[in-house]
Design an enzyme around this catalytic site. Sequence first.
Site, PDB file in Angstrom:
ATOM      1  N   SER A 127     109.716  23.455  43.049  1.00 40.91           N
ATOM      2  CA  SER A 127     110.520  22.635  42.148  1.00 40.91           C
ATOM      3  C   SER A 127     110.205  21.150  42.287  1.00 40.91           C
ATOM      4  CB  SER A 127     112.004  22.926  42.386  1.00 40.91           C
ATOM      5  OG  SER A 127     112.797  22.322  41.411  1.00 40.91           O
ATOM      6  N   ASP A 269     110.950  17.840  35.830  1.00 37.61           N
ATOM      7  CA  ASP A 269     110.521  17.944  37.218  1.00 37.61           C
ATOM      8  C   ASP A 269     109.340  18.900  37.316  1.00 37.61           C
ATOM      9  OD1 ASP A 269     111.852  20.325  36.821  1.00 37.61           O
ATOM     10  OD2 ASP A 269     112.729  20.382  38.822  1.00 37.61           O
ATOM     11  N   ASP A 271     108.757  21.982  38.095  1.00 36.44           N
ATOM     12  CA  ASP A 271     108.742  23.314  37.493  1.00 36.44           C
ATOM     13  C   ASP A 271     109.464  23.360  36.146  1.00 36.44           C
ATOM     14  OD1 ASP A 271     111.332  23.109  38.573  1.00 36.44           O
ATOM     15  OD2 ASP A 271     111.455  25.261  38.969  1.00 36.44           O
ATOM     16  N   ASP A 273     112.506  22.800  35.034  1.00 34.35           N
ATOM     17  CA  ASP A 273     113.869  23.268  34.771  1.00 34.35           C
ATOM     18  C   ASP A 273     114.900  22.141  34.828  1.00 34.35           C
ATOM     19  OD1 ASP A 273     113.930  22.875  37.508  1.00 34.35           O
ATOM     20  OD2 ASP A 273     114.637  24.889  38.016  1.00 34.35           O
TER      21      ASP A 273
END
Length: 475
Positions: A127, A269, A271, A273
């Site tokens: 992430s 960000d 990833d 999400d």
Amino acid sequence: MSQKLFGTDGIRGVANEFPMTGEVVMQVGRAVAHVLMNNSKLLKDAASRSSVPIGLKSLESNKPVRRAKIVVGKDTRLSGYMIEQALASGICSMGADVILIGPLPTPGVAFVTQSMRADAGVMISASHNPYSDNGIKIFSADGFKLPDEMEAEIERLVFSKEIDKNRPTADLVGKAFRIEDVHGRYLVFLKSLFPKELDLLGLRIVLDCANGAAYKVAPLVFEELGAEVIKRSVSPDGLNINNQCGALHPEAVTAATVKYRADIGISLDGDGDRCILSDENGEIVDGDQIIGLCTLQMLKHQALNKNTVVTTPMSNLGLELSLREHGVTMVRAQVGDRNVVETMRRNGFNLGGEQSGHIIFLDQSTTGDGIIAALKVLEIMKRTGKPLSELKKAIQLFPQVREDVKVSRKDPFESHPDIAKAIATAQAALDSSGRIFVRYSGTEPVARVMVEGKDLHQIQSLSRMVAASIHKILA
């Protein structure tokens, strides 16, 4: 070696150190395949007919058995290649097939898992963490993250070695193959969520993709809807993901939004999400304000289930009070987008999220999606004809400060009288006009101290006082 794999959001750690080593990840792949195959409703009949592992097809059997499929996506980290191969090897060794889709945002992996009717989906990502970390997030066939009990079973199987004897051979071994059209599938899905009577013509957008998983698909979404897109951090090299860019560093986009006279800045960000925005004046619009604007829009169109929105203890008290004025109840779940989603599903709510920028529109997606959140705000801007700087005035936030304290261990705060006293003193000073919330990060060796209230100088002083007490004892 610690007998613990899962944290608040899957498995995460330094790549090539426990638990993110190739050896452990391969065992995780085997356990995931075993658990998901044995819990799939589609495969129960196959289990009763065959002595081989569920989901496999035997040459000796005249009854074809559907082979289990697991989608594997990733972000742009260098270690993603290593983790991907180890995970695929483990899954195939249990007789399931792997569909490798390459870099795609976490919500995109959840979508593709559903779209392809796969039995599970796995996202390889840490992430917002630096490139040296990596992690694994697992989705079941419905696109939702695994429940605690299934994660616990995967963890147990990895450490117990119980499934070591399960070794399919010959035609029962799984295979891995890549598909190339997943970005197109996800792109079409995202565009379908934007009202057909609207477009983004005339809007200029500064878009920062954090050199992460959204670097291909995100610019295309906004461009194909008609916007002029000024792209930043869309050249991943395996090492620059989240490096002074993206949702954790929105200041880069705020400056560019002013420089290019853009209508909005969007920071995703690593990833994809999370979403943090900038208005046209270069002022940050965080997850709380995005939640607030979308709540009021859904309320206006009678689309907000039970007039309730779900957030976490980190969300601003000002958001709660602003929504209360409109008759909206704000429920606080535990920190973590998975906890927010579970609260939403359990109670029939359809909007929730976190201050950090995870926004969940449960009618459209099973997890937080930064691109969808941005599209929802752009829709409001187009429908009202108002700039973001004016729209955000509807949500008046309190001053809020946060201190992160690195810790060597995560003892309960109440077990240390000096820390407990500092927290109690701060709350007493705030009285009913503010809040203090202290917790440990679920993914890092960090204690987070959040204080909010009407007086900025007071809350800064109180946060430093509490942070100092934690550092003195736990650093």
